[in-house]
Design a protein around this motif. Structure first.
Motif, PDB file in Angstrom:
ATOM      1  N   VAL A  64      27.547  -1.583 -47.992  1.00 45.51           N
ATOM      2  CA  VAL A  64      28.995  -1.385 -47.884  1.00 45.51           C
ATOM      3  C   VAL A  64      29.379  -0.828 -46.515  1.00 45.51           C
ATOM      4  CG1 VAL A  64      29.031   0.990 -48.804  1.00 45.51           C
ATOM      5  CG2 VAL A  64      31.005  -0.508 -49.147  1.00 45.51           C
ATOM      6  N   LYS A 226      27.183  -9.046 -45.647  1.00 45.87           N
ATOM      7  CA  LYS A 226      26.243  -8.121 -46.310  1.00 45.87           C
ATOM      8  C   LYS A 226      24.930  -8.810 -46.652  1.00 45.87           C
ATOM      9  CE  LYS A 226      29.281  -6.697 -49.452  1.00 45.87           C
ATOM     10  NZ  LYS A 226      29.858  -5.921 -50.579  1.00 45.87           N
ATOM     11  N   SER A 284      31.055   6.283 -55.530  1.00 46.38           N
ATOM     12  CA  SER A 284      31.037   4.966 -56.142  1.00 46.38           C
ATOM     13  C   SER A 284      29.652   4.622 -56.676  1.00 46.38           C
ATOM     14  CB  SER A 284      31.497   3.922 -55.112  1.00 46.38           C
ATOM     15  OG  SER A 284      31.693   2.654 -55.724  1.00 46.38           O
ATOM     16  N   GLU A 286      27.045   3.302 -55.247  1.00 46.25           N
ATOM     17  CA  GLU A 286      25.911   3.718 -54.408  1.00 46.25           C
ATOM     18  C   GLU A 286      25.521   5.160 -54.693  1.00 46.25           C
ATOM     19  OE1 GLU A 286      28.276   0.571 -52.349  1.00 46.25           O
ATOM     20  OE2 GLU A 286      28.788   2.560 -53.126  1.00 46.25           O
ATOM     21  N   GLY A 401      34.962  -1.209 -58.007  1.00 47.16           N
ATOM     22  CA  GLY A 401      33.921  -1.909 -57.255  1.00 47.16           C
ATOM     23  C   GLY A 401      32.546  -1.897 -57.908  1.00 47.16           C
ATOM     24  N   GLU A 404      31.232  -5.590 -58.995  1.00 47.10           N
ATOM     25  CA  GLU A 404      30.933  -6.443 -57.839  1.00 47.10           C
ATOM     26  C   GLU A 404      29.691  -5.954 -57.095  1.00 47.10           C
ATOM     27  OE1 GLU A 404      32.805  -7.529 -53.477  1.00 47.10           O
ATOM     28  OE2 GLU A 404      34.156  -6.783 -55.027  1.00 47.10           O
ATOM     29  N   LYS A 405      29.591  -4.637 -56.887  1.00 50.79           N
ATOM     30  CA  LYS A 405      28.458  -4.079 -56.151  1.00 50.79           C
ATOM     31  C   LYS A 405      27.147  -4.252 -56.911  1.00 50.79           C
ATOM     32  CE  LYS A 405      31.179  -0.633 -53.626  1.00 50.79           C
ATOM     33  NZ  LYS A 405      31.544   0.804 -53.525  1.00 50.79           N
ATOM     34  N   ASN A 406      27.195  -4.139 -58.225  1.00 51.68           N
ATOM     35  CA  ASN A 406      25.970  -4.304 -59.019  1.00 51.68           C
ATOM     36  C   ASN A 406      25.525  -5.761 -59.078  1.00 51.68           C
ATOM     37  OD1 ASN A 406      23.884  -3.131 -60.667  1.00 51.68           O
ATOM     38  ND2 ASN A 406      24.855  -4.064 -62.447  1.00 51.68           N
ATOM     39  N   ASP A 408      26.306  -8.041 -56.695  1.00 51.37           N
ATOM     40  CA  ASP A 408      25.912  -8.294 -55.304  1.00 51.37           C
ATOM     41  C   ASP A 408      25.557  -9.759 -55.087  1.00 51.37           C
ATOM     42  OD1 ASP A 408      25.484  -7.468 -52.672  1.00 51.37           O
ATOM     43  OD2 ASP A 408      23.337  -7.267 -53.002  1.00 51.37           O
TER      44      ASP A 408
END
Length: 624
Positions: A64, A226, A284, A286, A401, A404-406, A408
């Motif tokens: 990120v 990313k 978040s 992370e 988020g 979406e982040k998990n 990826d």
């Protein structure tokens, strides 16, 4: 030749650091050279103690950061090093002519461009180039790395236009950064537009293409940045490992010198350099992963402290089984336990169609409200937040988020774009991206469909493997503390130190230790420190016929006086038999071991107050 080879290996192990720092470290609010990934290095030695090789494993690169940074922070060092350190020829080669860090969105969004620690990007660029050479990266490989770094810089400035009333989108063909992107990635304008502004749907054996709106296309650009940079980082780590890992050769003869044939007889030192506990204004996905890691390592640290305590008690022959040590297993279960752990619930959400951060938040409120260490009050539910009571304190997480982040996921179209590249290196990165996103193999004959790999799931697997490695070793712990946040000498900030001690698990470890017998003196030290509290008893015992150690006499006498001061310590002594009766030392909180006297916290406090009172009285008498 063997000695030269070994020198090279040592140099390479050392020179891996500048490379990983350039591509994986950044300036943060607290640290100008903060590792934004976890790292475990295994350093191998042969029987004679010569370093023969090493291997590096990395964890959870902070992707990120490539998209945005907080005020006072920077992106990864390599971008600033390139823009400040490259000569004119290199600047032209990587299409960065007339550009500075202020010209790119990904290096200017925080408004921070320099380092406070006095380190110059020009100098670290030279160190990076030297390190790449020592590590064996060819000129072509180095060129590939800087081409990708330059490509993502330009990608961050790529703009998307809305068309057809906002229902569709297309890349801005007038954007000055478009041409450098196409050259550096080796892709065509048409394929880039197709990958970012359209997606394919397959239904009933037919493939349909649909346009996406501007916002989704911009998310696609971010995902491409990313994924590409992360794949390059993985490539760097793999290349470093290929240079420094112990080679196994079938032709080596038993007893031959050089690098080892097998691991048999080799000694290994592991060095774990991993992110510390984090708690910011906004936390978040992370931070949850990082703090989960810290909870797991803290449990291991607590068990290490506990085992050392138990070993000490057993060596000294004192009773300790009644001591109940604290445990944080309930927090680990809350974050990662099959059925109701936060990350497991998130995985289920990520694998189901049509899920969002809102459905994830509702799911955890429904399943976890009322669970130990979990908090979701009225205000938090309204803001789609939740709290976890960690060993270092309460941390509030924002679910925005998380899904979406998990996941990826890089859209399939973007992966196909990279695979269509004219650059062999870009194609290799596409293969790395594809392999890392490949579903986990099904287990057992009746296993269902393969599950897609999530960031949380992969990190949890890595963490379990790391803990298993640590369990096989004799660990030693180093805690790094910053005396102040201003990065200046001769200034000690107590509040900042306490916060770091809490986040590093030292306060928790002290709490574990204090549950048992935190204070201990060897027999001679104890007698020297406290003999004035029982001079009569010691003199009487020395003249008596029964032989008693001075320390036993002293402890018995002091224990009786302690009970007089605080009767709640132990059962009261019968006044008629006071001279002969012994106090239950375990109740008082004192135990005499083979070589040491052990004191519980309360007993130590009373004993120290008795000593201070004696010294104060003696001082007054002397002065009188």
């Amino acid at each position: 030749d063997g000695s030269l080879n070994n020198v090279n290996i040592e140099q390479q192990v050392l020179q891996s650091n500048p490379i990983l720092e350039s591509f994986g470290n950044a300036r943060t609010v607290r640290n100008d050279n903060s590792s934004r990934f976890g790292k475990f290095i295994e350093i191998k030695f042969n029987k004679s103690g010569t370093l023969i090789g090493a291997s590096i494993e990395t964890y959870l690169l902070e992707k990120v950061r490539l998209i945005s940074q907080s005020e006072g922070e920077r992106n990864y060092h390599v971008f600033y090093e390139m823009l400040m350190g490259m000569n004119d020829e290199e600047i032209d080669q990587f299409l960065l002519t007339d550009y500075t860090a202020e010209d790119f969105k990904m290096t200017s969004c925080s408004g921070t461009f320099d380092r406070r620690d006095g380190v110059q990007d020009v100098d670290t660029y030279v160190e990076l180039r030297d390190a790449l050479e020592v590590m064996g990266f060819s000129p072509e490989q180095q060129s590939d790395l800087f081409s990708i770094a330059s490509a993502v810089l330009h990608l961050s400035n790529l703009s998307i236009n809305s068309i057809k009333g906002g229902e569709e989108s297309e890349i801005d063909y007038e954007n000055p950064h478009l041409e450098p992107i196409l050259q550096l990635l080796g892709v065509t304008k048409k394929n880039l537009n197709q990958a970012l502004c359209y997606f394919k749907i397959e239904a009933r054996g037919q493939s349909y293409t649909r346009a996406v709106q501007k916002e989704k296309a911009e998310k696609g650009v971010e995902a491409l940045i990313k994924a590409t940079y992360s794949a390059m980082f993985d490539y760097i780590v793999r290349s470093i490992n290929a240079s420094i890992t112990v080679k196994k050769t079938a032709t080596s003869k038993p007893g031959a010198g050089g690098r080892a044939l097998t691991d048999k007889g080799n000694a290994v030192i592991g060095v774990l350099d991993i992110f510390g506990f984090e708690s910011f204004k906004v936390n978040s996905f992370e931070q949850l992963c990082i703090n989960y890691c810290n909870e797991a390592l803290q449990q291991q640290f607590n068990l290490f402290v506990l085992k050392n305590e138990q070993d000490e008690y057993e060596r000294e022959g004192i009773k300790w089984s009644f001591i109940s040590f604290p445990d944080n297993q309930d927090v680990l279960d809350l974050i990662w336990k099959k059925g109701f752990g936060i990350l497991n619930i998130l995985d289920d959400q990520c694998r189901a169609p049509g899920t969002t951060d809102k459905t994830f938040a509702n799911d955890i409120y429904q399943k976890l409200t009322g669970k130990p260490r979990f908090e979701a009050n009225f205000r938090q539910v309204g803001a789609r937040q939740f709290g976890v009571f960690h060993y270092a304190g309460l941390v509030e997480y924002d679910t925005d988020g998380f899904v979406e982040k998990n996941r990826d996921e890089l859209p399939r179209e973007a992966t196909e774009l990279l695979l269509s590249s004219s650059s062999g290196f870009v194609k290799e990165l596409a293969e790395i991206i594809s392999s890392s996103a490949a579903p986990e193999p099904a287990k057992g004959a009746r296993a269902g469909p393969k599950k897609s790999v999530t960031v949380g799931g992969h990190f949890s697997k890595q963490l379990a493997e790391l803990r298993a490695k640590i369990d096989l070793t004799s660990p030693h712990y180093v805690r790094c503390l910053k005396p102040n946040g201003a990065l200046i000498p001769d200034h000690f900030d107590p509040l900042m130190i306490v916060d770091q001690l809490r986040c590093a698990g030292v306060v928790e470890a002290v709490r574990v230790s204090r549950v048992g017998y935190p204070q201990r003196y060897n027999h001679a030290q104890f007698v020297t420190r406290y003999k004035n509290l029982a001079l009569k008893e010691l003199a009487k015992a020395a003249k008596g016929s029964r032989k008693m150690k001075p320390v036993d006499t002293l402890v018995d006498a002091i224990a009786k006086k302690m009970v007089e001061i605080d009767p709640t310590l132990a059962a009261p002594i019968d006044p008629k038999s006071r001279s002969d009766s012994k106090v239950d030392l375990m109740e008082v909180g004192i135990q005499v071991g083979k070589t040491k006297v052990f004191l519980r916290r309360r007993a130590f406090d009373i004993l120290e107050n008795m000593r201070k009172a004696y010294i104060a009285t003696a001082t007054v008498k002397i002065q009188a």
